[in-house]
Design an enzyme around this catalytic site. Structure first.
Site: not given
Length: 257
Positions: A46-47, A117, A146, A157-158, A160, A162
């Site tokens: 994905d990266g 994001e 934080d 789904t990345a 966000n 988590s």
């Protein structure tokens, strides 16, 4: 009418698995120059797909990913068979990235685009203090946390997810504003926003509580404010197999452990 792809350019990441896949596919289909190719096939995770989409944004190039990485949510399944037929039958999704505009502690400004994001996070042991404004109206006078992120549907789904943010269908005209480890207001879990809003975040007590901002893989240190809005000019174009659509992937994520 089906699209036809006469020339294909393979763009592998630097991993051994992706390089091997590129060699296998080149032996079967050839490998055109990326600027002249009808389609670019990204090989990696994905990266790497995000990097490829950033490079091809607003060029008119279609990008089709095959997973040679780990998670591969943005990618299609890897196979050397029937690639032209898969490309011709693939479904196109076009989406606009977020544009991040920051000002740092020295008064310098910086802009970057985010397909997944924009997120802010504390730089030290001190929690961040943030003031959040949406379309000119203050919505949170003070958020102690934080960090916080604003996610597109493609990025929901990345990071966000988590951070316990909602998964958004790709076609949804929404953005997810999700806090990371909120302390006060303790029960605030974020908000769903229309994708046309402008979100402004002011960093409070910047000397004591420094904050960095990241748009995908671009980081700006020690910011004092950030403005985030959907880009009106830039577009990324991605292809996915019809039997492994974005809706299928999103449903799979929502019903997985």
């Amino acid at each position: 009418m089906l699209r036809t792809f006469e020339t294909i350019a393979f763009a592998p990441s630097q991993t051994e698995e992706a390089q091997k896949a590129a060699a296998e596919l080149t032996a079967i289909y050839g490998n055109a120059d990326p600027e002249a190719a009808d389609v670019i096939v990204a090989l990696g995770g994905d990266g790497f797909m995000l990097q490829t989409l950033h490079k091809t944004m607003n060029t008119g190039k279609l990008v089709y990913g095959m997973n040679r990485g780990s998670v591969g949510f943005l990618m299609n399944r890897y196979s050397t068979e029937n690639l032209r037929e898969r490309l011709e039958n693939a479904v196109e999704n076009a989406f606009r990235p977020l544009e991040m505009q920051t000002r740092d502690s020295e008064g310098q400004t910086f802009s970057a685009l985010a397909i997944n994001e924009v997120y802010l996070f504390r730089q030290s042991y001190q929690a961040a203090k943030l003031k959040i404004t949406v379309d000119g109206r203050v919505r949170l006078e003070e958020l102690i946390c934080d960090g916080i992120l604003l996610s597109t549907p493609a990025g929901s789904t990345a990071y966000n997810l988590s951070a316990h943010g909602p998964i958004l269908p790709l076609e949804a005209p929404l953005l997810a504003l999700t806090p990371v480890s909120p302390f006060r207001p303790r029960r605030w879990r974020g908000a769903l926003l229309p994708n046309k809003v402008t979100v402004e975040i002011e960093i409070l007590e910047t000397d004591k509580r420094p904050v960095n901002a990241v748009a995908d893989h671009v980081e700006v240190k020690s910011i004092v404010s950030v403005r985030i809005a959907e880009s009106e000019e830039m577009t990324a174009r991605i292809l996915s197999d019809p039997d492994y659509s974005w809706s299928d992937r999103i449903l799979a994520e929502q019903f997985s452990n």
